[in-house]
Motif scaffolding. Sequence first.
Motif, PDB file in Angstrom:
ATOM      1  N   PRO A   3       0.858  -1.235   0.061  1.00  0.00           N
ATOM      2  CA  PRO A   3      -0.084   0.021  -0.008  1.00  0.00           C
ATOM      3  C   PRO A   3       0.986   1.170  -0.038  1.00  0.00           C
ATOM      4  O   PRO A   3       1.443   1.738   1.149  1.00  0.00           O
ATOM      5  CB  PRO A   3      -0.737  -0.046   1.393  1.00  0.00           C
ATOM      6  CG  PRO A   3       0.017  -1.039   2.214  1.00  0.00           C
ATOM      7  CD  PRO A   3       0.753  -1.814   1.228  1.00  0.00           C
ATOM      8  N   VAL A   4       0.902   1.738  -1.003  1.00  0.00           N
ATOM      9  CA  VAL A   4       1.866   2.918  -1.393  1.00  0.00           C
ATOM     10  C   VAL A   4       1.451   4.355  -0.629  1.00  0.00           C
ATOM     11  O   VAL A   4       2.124   5.011   0.016  1.00  0.00           O
ATOM     12  CB  VAL A   4       2.299   3.259  -2.618  1.00  0.00           C
ATOM     13  CG1 VAL A   4       3.196   4.629  -2.890  1.00  0.00           C
ATOM     14  CG2 VAL A   4       2.720   2.357  -3.331  1.00  0.00           C
ATOM     15  N   SER A   5       0.094   4.685  -0.439  1.00  0.00           N
ATOM     16  CA  SER A   5      -0.570   5.632  -0.219  1.00  0.00           C
ATOM     17  C   SER A   5       0.037   5.863   1.226  1.00  0.00           C
ATOM     18  O   SER A   5       0.383   6.930   1.872  1.00  0.00           O
ATOM     19  CB  SER A   5      -1.886   5.755   0.016  1.00  0.00           C
ATOM     20  OG  SER A   5      -2.594   6.893   0.281  1.00  0.00           O
ATOM     21  N   PRO A   6      -0.297   4.989   2.419  1.00  0.00           N
ATOM     22  CA  PRO A   6       0.140   5.280   3.900  1.00  0.00           C
ATOM     23  C   PRO A   6       1.558   5.334   4.121  1.00  0.00           C
ATOM     24  O   PRO A   6       2.184   6.318   4.757  1.00  0.00           O
ATOM     25  CB  PRO A   6      -0.269   3.801   4.351  1.00  0.00           C
ATOM     26  CG  PRO A   6      -1.360   3.259   3.601  1.00  0.00           C
ATOM     27  CD  PRO A   6      -1.045   3.704   2.338  1.00  0.00           C
ATOM     28  N   LEU A  10       3.322   8.650   5.369  1.00  0.00           N
ATOM     29  CA  LEU A  10       4.181   8.746   6.586  1.00  0.00           C
ATOM     30  C   LEU A  10       5.458   9.649   6.515  1.00  0.00           C
ATOM     31  O   LEU A  10       6.197  10.308   7.178  1.00  0.00           O
ATOM     32  CB  LEU A  10       4.629   7.378   7.002  1.00  0.00           C
ATOM     33  CG  LEU A  10       3.489   6.513   7.740  1.00  0.00           C
ATOM     34  CD1 LEU A  10       3.884   5.182   7.842  1.00  0.00           C
ATOM     35  CD2 LEU A  10       3.225   7.067   8.972  1.00  0.00           C
ATOM     36  N   VAL A  11       6.049   9.314   5.041  1.00  0.00           N
ATOM     37  CA  VAL A  11       7.205   9.975   4.511  1.00  0.00           C
ATOM     38  C   VAL A  11       6.990  11.422   4.535  1.00  0.00           C
ATOM     39  O   VAL A  11       8.030  12.264   5.004  1.00  0.00           O
ATOM     40  CB  VAL A  11       7.587   9.752   3.277  1.00  0.00           C
ATOM     41  CG1 VAL A  11       8.940  10.395   2.561  1.00  0.00           C
ATOM     42  CG2 VAL A  11       8.121   8.059   3.260  1.00  0.00           C
ATOM     43  N   GLY A  45      -7.557   8.588   8.234  1.00  0.00           N
ATOM     44  CA  GLY A  45      -8.871   8.423   7.469  1.00  0.00           C
ATOM     45  C   GLY A  45      -8.801   7.422   6.359  1.00  0.00           C
ATOM     46  O   GLY A  45      -9.719   6.870   6.021  1.00  0.00           O
ATOM     47  N   SER A  46      -7.581   7.081   6.035  1.00  0.00           N
ATOM     48  CA  SER A  46      -7.632   5.845   4.955  1.00  0.00           C
ATOM     49  C   SER A  46      -8.104   4.576   5.611  1.00  0.00           C
ATOM     50  O   SER A  46      -8.213   3.632   4.802  1.00  0.00           O
ATOM     51  CB  SER A  46      -6.189   5.559   4.497  1.00  0.00           C
ATOM     52  OG  SER A  46      -5.239   5.354   5.713  1.00  0.00           O
ATOM     53  N   GLY A 179      -5.430   4.399  -2.438  1.00  0.00           N
ATOM     54  CA  GLY A 179      -5.428   5.790  -2.812  1.00  0.00           C
ATOM     55  C   GLY A 179      -5.045   6.307  -3.832  1.00  0.00           C
ATOM     56  O   GLY A 179      -4.229   7.255  -4.020  1.00  0.00           O
ATOM     57  N   THR A 180      -5.362   5.800  -5.290  1.00  0.00           N
ATOM     58  CA  THR A 180      -5.130   6.336  -6.322  1.00  0.00           C
ATOM     59  C   THR A 180      -5.307   7.747  -6.441  1.00  0.00           C
ATOM     60  O   THR A 180      -4.483   8.586  -6.998  1.00  0.00           O
ATOM     61  CB  THR A 180      -5.660   5.616  -7.523  1.00  0.00           C
ATOM     62  OG1 THR A 180      -5.491   4.088  -7.413  1.00  0.00           O
ATOM     63  CG2 THR A 180      -5.179   6.043  -8.818  1.00  0.00           C
ATOM     64  N   ALA A 181      -6.385   8.315  -5.990  1.00  0.00           N
ATOM     65  CA  ALA A 181      -6.632   9.682  -6.000  1.00  0.00           C
ATOM     66  C   ALA A 181      -5.749  10.547  -5.267  1.00  0.00           C
ATOM     67  O   ALA A 181      -5.349  11.593  -5.864  1.00  0.00           O
ATOM     68  CB  ALA A 181      -8.249   9.898  -5.877  1.00  0.00           C
TER      69      ALA A 181
END
Length: 211
Positions: A3-6, A10-11, A45-46, A179-181
């Motif tokens: 999962p790239v979005s989280p 964090l970064v 929220g994710s 979370g593509t958007a």
Amino acid sequence: MMPVSPILLLVLIVLASSGFLAGPLRRLSLSERQGIALLGALLLGSLVELPLTPRLTLNLGTGLLPLCFALYLARQMRRWWEPLAAVGGAATGAAALALISLYFPPGQPTELNLYYLDAQYLYAVVAGTLGYAIGHTRPAAFAAAVLGSLGADLYHYLRYVAADQPDLVFRMSGGGFHGTALVAGILALTLVELMQGPAADRPVSPDLPVS
């Protein structure tokens, strides 16, 4: 798939806490604390899925909050063409993602023949790049990328899930790439920052000469 979005959030939280994002956040009309709070809200929220219909949900952190932030950034639009660019970029992005999705319909493998990347990576890159190229400024680029991704998700739901898979619950901006958007919006903002710098959204006053 990771999962790239989280991980990306964090970064960004670490970078914002270290002061490296002070300039970009200021250009988004956010203080460092506000930026960290926003990124934290997106991350937490994710984990939340908001039901829209019995078979359609919208992710809070990667869907609804980015949409609300796009509306917040819309207040910074000072040029008459920026709303048109945002809408045009969103429509172009949604259409492009809809065409790409024809090659990856539900139930079919979505891995690309390039280092086993998932097609959702391609979706985010396409939406973010088109958002930047057409939107041009930070508010318009972010709005175009987010709305284009969400529009493509809605098309995907109506085209495939609602008609052919009545037992499947479709998660807008929540499944696959997680979370593509949101990632598309962050990519669009990053491209504006890297390619155009602080002058990208400099307001043009009719009382001052334009240099």
